[in-house]
Design a protein around this motif. Structure first.
Motif, PDB file in Angstrom:
ATOM      1  N   ARG A 128      -3.303  -9.087  -6.350  1.00  0.00           N
ATOM      2  CA  ARG A 128      -2.690  -8.319  -7.436  1.00  0.00           C
ATOM      3  C   ARG A 128      -2.489  -6.892  -6.947  1.00  0.00           C
ATOM      4  O   ARG A 128      -3.448  -6.111  -6.890  1.00  0.00           O
ATOM      5  CB  ARG A 128      -3.581  -8.353  -8.671  1.00  0.00           C
ATOM      6  N   SER A 131      -1.103  -0.340  -8.791  1.00  0.00           N
ATOM      7  CA  SER A 131       0.066   0.416  -9.245  1.00  0.00           C
ATOM      8  C   SER A 131       0.520   1.363  -8.142  1.00  0.00           C
ATOM      9  O   SER A 131      -0.288   2.056  -7.526  1.00  0.00           O
ATOM     10  CB  SER A 131      -0.290   1.204 -10.504  1.00  0.00           C
ATOM     11  N   PHE A 145      -6.756  -6.947  -0.110  1.00  0.00           N
ATOM     12  CA  PHE A 145      -6.982  -6.959  -1.553  1.00  0.00           C
ATOM     13  C   PHE A 145      -8.447  -7.343  -1.771  1.00  0.00           C
ATOM     14  O   PHE A 145      -8.893  -8.397  -1.296  1.00  0.00           O
ATOM     15  CB  PHE A 145      -6.037  -7.953  -2.232  1.00  0.00           C
ATOM     16  N   GLY A 175      -4.810  -3.513  -3.379  1.00  0.00           N
ATOM     17  CA  GLY A 175      -4.978  -4.100  -4.706  1.00  0.00           C
ATOM     18  C   GLY A 175      -6.260  -4.890  -4.790  1.00  0.00           C
ATOM     19  O   GLY A 175      -7.224  -4.627  -4.069  1.00  0.00           O
ATOM     20  N   SER A 176      -6.263  -5.884  -5.663  1.00  0.00           N
ATOM     21  CA  SER A 176      -7.492  -6.613  -5.958  1.00  0.00           C
ATOM     22  C   SER A 176      -7.207  -8.104  -6.087  1.00  0.00           C
ATOM     23  O   SER A 176      -6.047  -8.541  -6.161  1.00  0.00           O
ATOM     24  CB  SER A 176      -8.127  -6.091  -7.243  1.00  0.00           C
ATOM     25  N   VAL A 177      -8.292  -8.896  -6.134  1.00  0.00           N
ATOM     26  CA  VAL A 177      -8.229 -10.326  -6.423  1.00  0.00           C
ATOM     27  C   VAL A 177      -9.302 -10.633  -7.465  1.00  0.00           C
ATOM     28  O   VAL A 177     -10.280  -9.895  -7.608  1.00  0.00           O
ATOM     29  CB  VAL A 177      -8.439 -11.194  -5.165  1.00  0.00           C
ATOM     30  N   ALA A 178      -9.141 -11.735  -8.175  1.00  0.00           N
ATOM     31  CA  ALA A 178     -10.056 -12.071  -9.268  1.00  0.00           C
ATOM     32  C   ALA A 178     -11.273 -12.848  -8.807  1.00  0.00           C
ATOM     33  O   ALA A 178     -12.201 -13.064  -9.592  1.00  0.00           O
ATOM     34  CB  ALA A 178      -9.305 -12.881 -10.324  1.00  0.00           C
TER      35      ALA A 178
END
Length: 857
Positions: A128, A131, A145, A175-178
């Motif tokens: 993800r 921004s 991420f 970004g990131s991951v869940a």
């Protein structure tokens, strides 16, 4: 009549709150400890399993490398198969992350993925972008991420450094991951292959099969297809979670059994309380019998009382266990000392079904404890009891039952494990304890029948001994809880002492050098890095440092032999001389046949994989495939030349010569360097020189750690003691419950013997002499309990050391009996029982006891 019975039971429970509270507290503590251990382990395991599922996704099948990686040509081959709907390639790398907010490098798992295939198989790994990040950041090189654990540890930083052996790579946090679980970084698979120089190599392929495909037939066709890589396993999607469960299963089961020890002791305390209650109310039961109460109704009456005690204790235990589990998870995390869930902070996963199971166990324990007193109430001779001539029949002729139970326990001790757990051994321990306690009256008669003539001329000791002889059934009831708790405490003390002594002597063999060097955090709970920390030129330069006499090296690499079991550790060591001088071998090393490679396996390899000395170990040959170094297609043959003790790796380790490892893998890097120093050289001088050398040869190499042999020994023993900390607490609780039972038993007895004490006072006994008689009885009873507990504990310790431990953890130990500690423990129990009896006697040896005799005038 039913209302009369309810009133009778209620009055008994209400008018003797302290005595009944003893039984309730025993059941409560047993249920609370067992339930809290279950909740903590279940919550931690659920957290780990959820993390595994989020990272691995839900494919139909996984193609996984046994060790290292495999050629990505296999991906093209399976992706073109019409039975495969979707194939997702994955590269996994265990490495270290460096950031300004970190005091030490962070072990992190880097996963290279194909983002186009992720939504269908592993959506939790889908990147993800943050921004402001580029639109196609997930495909860009040098972009990672992070999951929540990695972001928390690294802080809000735009870039981080990833350490790959002696090289560091700067990457952008995009970004990131869940995905949950431990620290994780996701990046594009092509970018990961380029960054870590894994071009053309994969670690895993996740497969989603076409609708209607027979999974079994598909797997069989792959394994039998020509040219199938020998080092690639076909795993089910649930195998990863199963590996996590297997990793800690033995520790969880053993810890739960230890927690149930308190419940086991509580059953004897319920037995003690109700047996004394039935004895005291014998005339009341007889009167009810005359009024029409049948023997079966008397039986049910006592069982209902035990059920009420068990129900109250179970409900309180469930509540207390939930509070203990929540507190432990909040303060200590999911780690109960075993190290399997270190660093996890799972949330409490409350289970109604588990609460029902443990609550039922508590009530069942109370019912079992109340069964024999209920049978005693059922068999009361009514007419004789009303005249004061009869009471609950004493146990007689039960010696053969005790002998049968002990014999059955002895036979079960030799049974093999069931589903990898020592179920028969646990039953053996239970039978030995119950058999020993059943035989207590016989032991009391055997000892005190011979002691009585020796004290015949001393009045006070004679009264104490004669009461133990004549009331041996009552004495056995009173000390049964002490025997149960003391025997288990003795057994655990012997087991822990034996284990610690074996580990101490094992460290003497496996830590022969003066100083040890490794990269910071390599070998932590996350496992070894995929790449060695030290390249051969650096190791050679370290060997030339002034003050270094010689060096030894170790290269650790995990190898998966069975998809449902945790990987075994392959250790490539530089042997200087015979392997028997470097490893704690069990027996002599066997000569290695020509053309084969000698390996030395841990005891777990023998139990789990059948790698017996003198045989060829084929599973390792499959993991390595063909010997590329030899330039032939002949499979590599590994010969088991010996078995060694390894107290670190529960699921197995394999040691081979570093030169053989280098020929097979072309990997000459190492994880650990052992340093032998020349006489007169200080460790500080050598450390300073090596740090300067590393900074010169690999400036971006990251931090290194030094440890002396003394530091490693101290750390290892500290970890050992932490692992058994919960055991010590459970042991202390069991002892406390047993002593609580002694206090309740003596309090009830002395209150029921007020007339006897009054008669002694009328015969000229002083209050001090009466108290001396009571204290002597306490000493006599608890002494026989301590003797029985010591003997039973030693028998149980043999089962724990020789059967339970090898079947649970797959390693053996030499038995050590710490006589000093055991005798001190027994002396403390006897002293506590004597003091308890004396304190209880003070309440019944006063003026009221003299007046109580008038009741019979």
């Amino acid at each position: 009549m039913r209302a009369l019975l309810s009133t009778f039971s209620w009055q008994e429970l209400r008018h003797h709150p302290w005595r009944n509270a003893a039984a309730v507290v025993a059941v409560m503590l047993g249920v609370a400890l067992a339930f809290s251990v279950h909740l903590i382990n279940a919550s931690a395991l659920d957290e780990f399993s959820s993390a595994v599922r989020s990272v691995n996704g839900q494919p139909d099948l996984e193609l996984r490398a046994s060790q290292g990686s495999f050629d990505e040509v296999l991906f093209t081959r399976v992706a073109r198969d019409p039975r495969v709907a979707l194939a997702s390639p994955v590269v996994e790398i265990n490495t270290l992350a460096l950031a300004p907010a970190l005091a030490a490098p962070l072990p992190i798992r880097v996963i290279g993925v194909d983002a186009l295939a992720l939504p269908a198989i592993a959506p939790a790994l889908m990147p993800r972008p943050a921004s402001g990040a580029p639109r196609f950041a997930l495909f860009a090189p040098g972009q990672v991420f992070l999951n929540a654990a990695a972001r928390t540890a690294l802080g809000d930083v735009p870039t981080i450094e990833l350490k790959d052996g002696a090289t560091q790579h700067r990457v952008q946090v995009a970004g990131s991951v869940a995905a949950g679980g431990a620290a994780l970084a996701v990046m594009d698979i092509g970018a990961a292959q380029d960054l870590f120089q894994r071009g053309g190599r994969l670690t895993r392929i996740d497969l989603r099969l076409a609708v209607g495909t027979d999974r079994g037939a598909f797997v069989q066709s792959l394994q039998q297809s020509p040219g199938w890589p020998a080092g690639v396993q076909i795993a089910e999607p649930g195998d990863a979670a199963q590996r996590v469960s297997n990793l800690s299963r033995a520790y969880r089961v053993n810890l739960t059994v230890l927690a149930l020890v308190a419940l086991f002791t509580g059953a004897f305390l319920v037995f003690s309380v109700l047996a004394l209650s039935v004895t005291k109310r014998a005339q009341q039961f007889a009167l009810l019998g005359v009024l029409g109460l049948t023997p079966k109704q008397r039986l049910r009456l006592v069982l209902v009382e035990s059920l009420v005690l068990g129900m109250v204790g179970s409900l309180a235990g469930i509540a207390l266990g939930t509070a203990l589990a929540a507190f432990a998870l909040r303060v200590l995390g999911g780690d109960l000392g075993g190290g399997y869930f270190a660093g996890a902070a799972p949330s409490l996963q409350w289970s109604t079904a588990a609460a029902g199971v443990y609550g039922t166990l508590g009530m069942l324990a109370a019912m079992v404890g109340g069964w024999y007193p209920a049978r005693a109430a059922q068999g009361l001779p009514e007419a004789q009891t009303l005249k004061g001539l009869g009471a609950a029949p004493a146990a007689s002729g039960r010696h053969w039952i005790a002998i049968l139970l002990i014999a059955a326990g002895t036979l079960l001790a030799g049974a093999p494990a069931v589903f990898g757990m020592p179920i028969a051994a646990y039953l053996s321990v239970g039978l030995l304890l119950v058999g020993g306690i059943t035989g207590l009256p016989g032991l009391i008669a055997l000892v005190y029948d011979r002691l009585a003539p020796r004290v015949a001329r001393r009045l006070l000791p004679l009264l104490a001994v004669e009461r133990a002889r004549r009331m041996r059934g009552t004495a056995a009831v009173a000390v049964s809880g002490v025997v149960a708790s003391l025997s288990l405490a003795v057994a655990l003390t012997v087991m822990v002492a034996s284990f610690r002594d074996s580990v101490t002597r094992w460290l003497d063999v496996v830590l022969p050098a003066d100083l040890y060097l490794r990269a910071a955090n390599v070998g932590a709970s996350s496992g070894p890095s995929d790449t060695g920390a030290f390249a051969p030129p650096l190791v050679q330069a370290i060997a030339q440092v002034p003050g270094v006499a010689r060096v030894g090296t170790v290269r650790a690499r995990p190898v998966s032999l069975v998809s449902t079991q945790p990987p075994v550790m392959l250790l490539a060591r530089s042997f200087d001389g015979e392997a028997s001088q470097s490893l704690p071998l069990m027996g002599d090393a066997l000569p290695v046949p020509a053309g084969q490679i000698g390996i030395y396996v841990s005891e777990a390899m023998v139990d789990l994989y059948g790698a017996r000395p003198g045989t060829v170990f084929a599973p390792l040959s499959k993991a390595f495939g063909t010997s590329a170094a030899a330039g032939t297609a002949q499979p590599t043959v590994f010969f088991v030349a010996g078995v060694w003790r390894d107290y670190v790796r529960q699921f197995g380790s394999i040691v081979l010569d570093a030169r053989d490892f280098e020929r097979l893998t072309n990997d000459r890097s190492v994880n650990d360097v052992s340093l032998w120093l020349t006489p007169g050289t200080t460790e500080a001088q050598v450390q300073q020189s090596i740090r300067a050398l590393i900074a010169q040869q690999q400036p971006a190499g990251g931090a290194v750690e030094f440890a002396s042999v003394g530091q490693l020994r101290a750390t290892s023993l500290r970890i050992f003691d932490r692992s058994f900390a919960v055991t010590y607490w459970l042991q202390a609780v069991a002892i406390a419950i047993g002593l609580f039972g002694v206090a309740a038993s003596f309090s009830a007895q002395v209150l029921a013997r007020r007339k006897e004490f009054g008669l002694l006072a009328h015969l000229g006994f002083t209050r001090r002499q009466v108290l001396a008689v009571v204290a002597g009885e306490g000493a006599a009873w608890t002494a026989i309990g301590a003797l029985a507990g010591l003997a039973l504990g030693l028998a149980v310790s043999v089962v724990l050391v020789k059967v339970v431990n090898p079947q649970s953890f797959h390693w053996t130990m030499d038995m050590l009996v710490p006589w000093g500690r055991l005798l001190a423990l027994c002396a403390a129990v006897v002293a506590a029982g004597t003091i308890t009896a004396w304190l209880a006697g003070r309440a019944a040896a006063g003026q009221d006891a003299v007046l109580a005799v008038k009741e019979d005038w």
